[in-house]
Design a protein around this motif. Structure first.
Motif, mmCIF file in Angstrom:
data_model
loop_
_atom_site.group_PDB
_atom_site.id
_atom_site.type_symbol
_atom_site.label_atom_id
_atom_site.label_comp_id
_atom_site.label_asym_id
_atom_site.label_seq_id
_atom_site.Cartn_x
_atom_site.Cartn_y
_atom_site.Cartn_z
ATOM 1 N N SER A 122 45.178 44.871 56.299
ATOM 2 C CA SER A 122 45.664 44.925 57.680
ATOM 3 C C SER A 122 44.693 44.211 58.606
ATOM 4 O O SER A 122 45.095 43.405 59.459
ATOM 5 C CB SER A 122 45.831 46.376 58.127
ATOM 6 N N LEU A 123 43.441 44.512 58.426
ATOM 7 C CA LEU A 123 42.417 43.935 59.303
ATOM 8 C C LEU A 123 42.408 42.411 59.241
ATOM 9 O O LEU A 123 42.523 41.728 60.272
ATOM 10 C CB LEU A 123 41.043 44.486 58.918
ATOM 11 N N GLY A 178 45.747 40.748 60.326
ATOM 12 C CA GLY A 178 45.824 40.750 61.780
ATOM 13 C C GLY A 178 44.960 39.656 62.381
ATOM 14 O O GLY A 178 45.359 38.964 63.319
ATOM 15 N N MET A 179 43.767 39.476 61.828
ATOM 16 C CA MET A 179 42.890 38.407 62.324
ATOM 17 C C MET A 179 43.563 37.053 62.194
ATOM 18 O O MET A 179 43.541 36.239 63.128
ATOM 19 C CB MET A 179 41.576 38.399 61.527
ATOM 20 N N LEU A 210 46.737 36.820 64.666
ATOM 21 C CA LEU A 210 46.326 36.713 66.065
ATOM 22 C C LEU A 210 45.752 35.342 66.351
ATOM 23 O O LEU A 210 46.016 34.734 67.385
ATOM 24 C CB LEU A 210 45.302 37.797 66.402
ATOM 25 N N LEU A 225 46.458 32.559 65.044
ATOM 26 C CA LEU A 225 47.470 31.493 65.092
ATOM 27 C C LEU A 225 48.494 31.713 66.187
ATOM 28 O O LEU A 225 49.295 30.826 66.481
ATOM 29 C CB LEU A 225 48.184 31.404 63.739
ATOM 30 N N THR A 226 48.500 32.878 66.794
ATOM 31 C CA THR A 226 49.499 33.132 67.830
ATOM 32 C C THR A 226 48.821 33.406 69.168
ATOM 33 O O THR A 226 48.504 32.478 69.891
ATOM 34 C CB THR A 226 50.397 34.306 67.432
ATOM 35 N N GLN A 227 48.576 34.647 69.436
ATOM 36 C CA GLN A 227 48.031 35.018 70.743
ATOM 37 C C GLN A 227 46.723 34.311 71.087
ATOM 38 O O GLN A 227 46.533 33.892 72.221
ATOM 39 C CB GLN A 227 47.793 36.533 70.803
ATOM 40 N N ARG A 287 45.457 31.542 69.949
ATOM 41 C CA ARG A 287 45.397 30.157 69.511
ATOM 42 C C ARG A 287 44.398 29.321 70.302
ATOM 43 O O ARG A 287 43.498 28.704 69.755
ATOM 44 C CB ARG A 287 46.777 29.519 69.617
ATOM 45 N N MET A 301 32.457 37.117 64.769
ATOM 46 C CA MET A 301 33.192 38.338 65.112
ATOM 47 C C MET A 301 33.872 38.940 63.890
ATOM 48 O O MET A 301 33.819 40.156 63.671
ATOM 49 C CB MET A 301 34.260 38.026 66.169
ATOM 50 N N ILE A 305 58.962 41.770 66.963
ATOM 51 C CA ILE A 305 59.125 40.465 66.306
ATOM 52 C C ILE A 305 59.344 39.359 67.339
ATOM 53 O O ILE A 305 58.790 38.271 67.227
ATOM 54 C CB ILE A 305 60.296 40.527 65.307
ATOM 55 N N MET A 335 58.304 39.341 70.400
ATOM 56 C CA MET A 335 57.018 39.102 71.069
ATOM 57 C C MET A 335 56.135 38.176 70.266
ATOM 58 O O MET A 335 55.454 37.318 70.821
ATOM 59 C CB MET A 335 56.296 40.436 71.270
ATOM 60 N N ASN A 336 56.171 38.348 68.956
ATOM 61 C CA ASN A 336 55.303 37.537 68.115
ATOM 62 C C ASN A 336 55.844 36.145 67.884
ATOM 63 O O ASN A 336 55.073 35.211 67.705
ATOM 64 C CB ASN A 336 55.090 38.226 66.770
ATOM 65 N N THR A 395 55.195 33.959 71.344
ATOM 66 C CA THR A 395 53.817 33.533 71.579
ATOM 67 C C THR A 395 53.398 32.484 70.579
ATOM 68 O O THR A 395 52.502 31.700 70.840
ATOM 69 C CB THR A 395 52.860 34.727 71.484
ATOM 70 N N THR A 396 54.087 32.473 69.458
ATOM 71 C CA THR A 396 53.743 31.496 68.437
ATOM 72 C C THR A 396 53.858 30.078 68.975
ATOM 73 O O THR A 396 53.108 29.203 68.614
ATOM 74 C CB THR A 396 54.679 31.650 67.225
ATOM 75 N N ARG A 397 54.823 29.878 69.842
ATOM 76 C CA ARG A 397 55.046 28.522 70.345
ATOM 77 C C ARG A 397 55.340 28.575 71.822
ATOM 78 O O ARG A 397 56.403 28.186 72.266
ATOM 79 C CB ARG A 397 56.227 27.903 69.615
ATOM 80 N N VAL A 404 52.319 38.171 77.392
ATOM 81 C CA VAL A 404 53.271 38.597 76.380
ATOM 82 C C VAL A 404 52.546 39.365 75.300
ATOM 83 O O VAL A 404 51.357 39.260 75.143
ATOM 84 C CB VAL A 404 53.994 37.385 75.787
ATOM 85 N N SER A 405 53.322 40.109 74.580
ATOM 86 C CA SER A 405 52.783 40.920 73.502
ATOM 87 C C SER A 405 51.594 41.720 74.001
ATOM 88 O O SER A 405 51.599 42.195 75.136
ATOM 89 C CB SER A 405 52.386 40.056 72.328
ATOM 90 N N SER A 406 50.600 41.802 73.201
ATOM 91 C CA SER A 406 49.532 42.748 73.484
ATOM 92 C C SER A 406 48.463 42.166 74.390
ATOM 93 O O SER A 406 47.443 42.759 74.614
ATOM 94 C CB SER A 406 48.928 43.204 72.173
ATOM 95 N N GLU A 407 48.727 40.994 74.900
ATOM 96 C CA GLU A 407 47.722 40.399 75.760
ATOM 97 C C GLU A 407 47.419 41.296 76.958
ATOM 98 O O GLU A 407 46.347 41.226 77.534
ATOM 99 C CB GLU A 407 48.201 39.037 76.256
ATOM 100 N N TYR A 465 38.607 43.463 69.946
ATOM 101 C CA TYR A 465 39.247 42.477 69.074
ATOM 102 C C TYR A 465 39.388 43.012 67.653
ATOM 103 O O TYR A 465 40.414 42.812 66.993
ATOM 104 C CB TYR A 465 38.433 41.179 69.080
ATOM 105 N N TRP A 500 42.135 45.578 67.608
ATOM 106 C CA TRP A 500 43.401 44.878 67.810
ATOM 107 C C TRP A 500 43.867 44.211 66.514
ATOM 108 O O TRP A 500 45.037 44.322 66.117
ATOM 109 C CB TRP A 500 43.242 43.852 68.939
ATOM 110 N N SER A 501 42.943 43.507 65.857
ATOM 111 C CA SER A 501 43.292 42.873 64.589
ATOM 112 C C SER A 501 43.816 43.911 63.602
ATOM 113 O O SER A 501 44.851 43.701 62.948
ATOM 114 C CB SER A 501 42.064 42.182 63.987
ATOM 115 N N HIS A 533 47.255 45.380 64.815
ATOM 116 C CA HIS A 533 48.268 44.320 64.823
ATOM 117 C C HIS A 533 48.664 43.983 63.384
ATOM 118 O O HIS A 533 49.844 43.831 63.068
ATOM 119 C CB HIS A 533 47.741 43.091 65.540
ATOM 120 N N ILE A 556 52.439 44.181 61.772
ATOM 121 C CA ILE A 556 53.079 43.016 61.146
ATOM 122 C C ILE A 556 53.390 43.271 59.681
ATOM 123 O O ILE A 556 54.511 43.050 59.222
ATOM 124 C CB ILE A 556 52.150 41.784 61.257
#
Lengths: 198, 198
Positions: free
Chosen positions: A162-163, A166-167, A170, A172-174, A176, A185, B107, B109-110, B113-115, B123-126, B158, B161-162, B165, B169
């Motif tokens: 999961s960890l 998620g890394m 995240l 590649l999306t949020q 980026r 980190m 889904i 949300m993810n 943000t991908t594009r 958006v999403s968890s920002e 972070y 969150w990772s 998240h 996912i």
DNA sequence: TTTTTTCTCCGAACAGTGTTCGGTATTATA
DNA sequence: TATAATACCGAACACTGTTCGGAGAAAAAA
């Protein structure tokens, strides 16, 4: 000249198609990937591609399996001479690094499993999972990781997965276009999780 | 009868469209969502929908922002009377629970943000990120979480969150049809991470 | 070499998609 | 009641993935 055999040419064309698909995804994103543009760029008619792949999804599945192999190889490739905790850390970092170095593959792997037809083909990390499970079992056996009630080897592996997953997502999306020393980190976060298991 | 004002009817139709979109995503998946089928099901012509939304993406953005609000609300809604560590744990679990309870929203949300077009809309968890950051800063202030070099409040956030998240996912993709006591596993994993920070 | 057979590849078509435009009712405002 | 704004639709456009029938080229068989 041009004494290539049929199979060789066939394989070359397949590679060209896959490569072009990757480039287009890198340029415009997976959702905007079009069979017809692949054909255009590779010099074929749209129908021509169907001699090499059954469908657009077939192309993506091929890339997903290819990515799966690379990911697995990266996780396995960590030297087994290292102390087990460092080995685990490096394997985790390799997972995230794969996502960063092969964003198209990583995204395809995730988009396909999202809606797969219940085949149990090993996509994404479903098979690299076992690599991590093995490392963690060794770590437990060596007394470096502590099992608790309801939190054995598999559950611990799930936690790591999961960890690092998620890394990768995240990143590649949020996150980026977010600038940071992710390498550092990530290492810290992974070590934190390991510390929590002692 | 039917003395609804224009705005009310407009708002109702918007809601109906959004609701129908969610249902269709739940049935066939986000990638198979079709504007024409939304129109069909809601009793409009395809062109008619454009009176209520600028585009298909506009519909999805609206749902993404709606999901963002819910997620944020869920994270904020944790009682602040609890011990800070328990509060952090519950907030994390709420994040994952949101993904499970609102898979379509999560889904969307993810995927957006991908594009996204480089707008900095939250958006999403920002934005739920800041909720977690605050909790963690409190925990640090109370001495329950230990900061290290290169691993302060933001980096710790972070990490959490990772972790959560990734849990969300994985749960909606790879582990969709996997049976397990996720609630318990997730709690353990989160507590493990907290333990590693002391 | 000549004759089959197999393989490549393409044009055209089908059903589907998101979106735009012009026009027609319907509703609210004056 | 006349005028303006809104709601809605049919038809069309440019795109998508995919299928089918038929050419032309290459390989295999004669």
């Amino acid at each position: 000249m041009m004494k290539n055999t049929r199979q060789e040419r066939q394989a070359d064309t397949r590679k060209a198609i896959l490569q072009t698909a990757l480039e287009l995804i890198a340029e415009k994103g997976l959702d905007k990937l079009s069979l017809r543009e692949i054909a255009r760029r590779v010099g074929y008619s749209p129908a021509g591609l169907y001699e090499y792949f059954d469908s657009k999804e077939d192309i993506l599945w091929t890339l997903a399996l290819e990515g799966n192999d690379r990911l697995r190889a990266a996780a396995i490739g960590i030297s087994s001479d290292l102390p087990i905790k460092e080995r685990l850390t490096l394997a985790c970092l390799a997972y995230v690094d794969f996502a960063v170095q092969n964003p198209e593959h990583f995204i395809i792997m995730n988009s396909l499993t999202t809606r797969r037809a219940s085949l149990d083909e090993p996509v994404s990390s479903e098979s690299s999972y076992s690599v991590f499970l093995k490392i963690i079992e060794v770590a437990i056996a060596e007394g470096e990781l502590l099992v608790q009630e309801n939190f054995g080897a598999e559950e611990i592996t799930y936690g790591f997965w999961s960890l690092i997953h998620g890394m990768g997502i995240l990143r590649l999306t949020q996150l980026r276009s977010f600038e940071a020393d992710f390498e550092k980190m990530n290492r810290k976060a992974i070590e934190t999780f390991i510390t929590g298991l002692q």
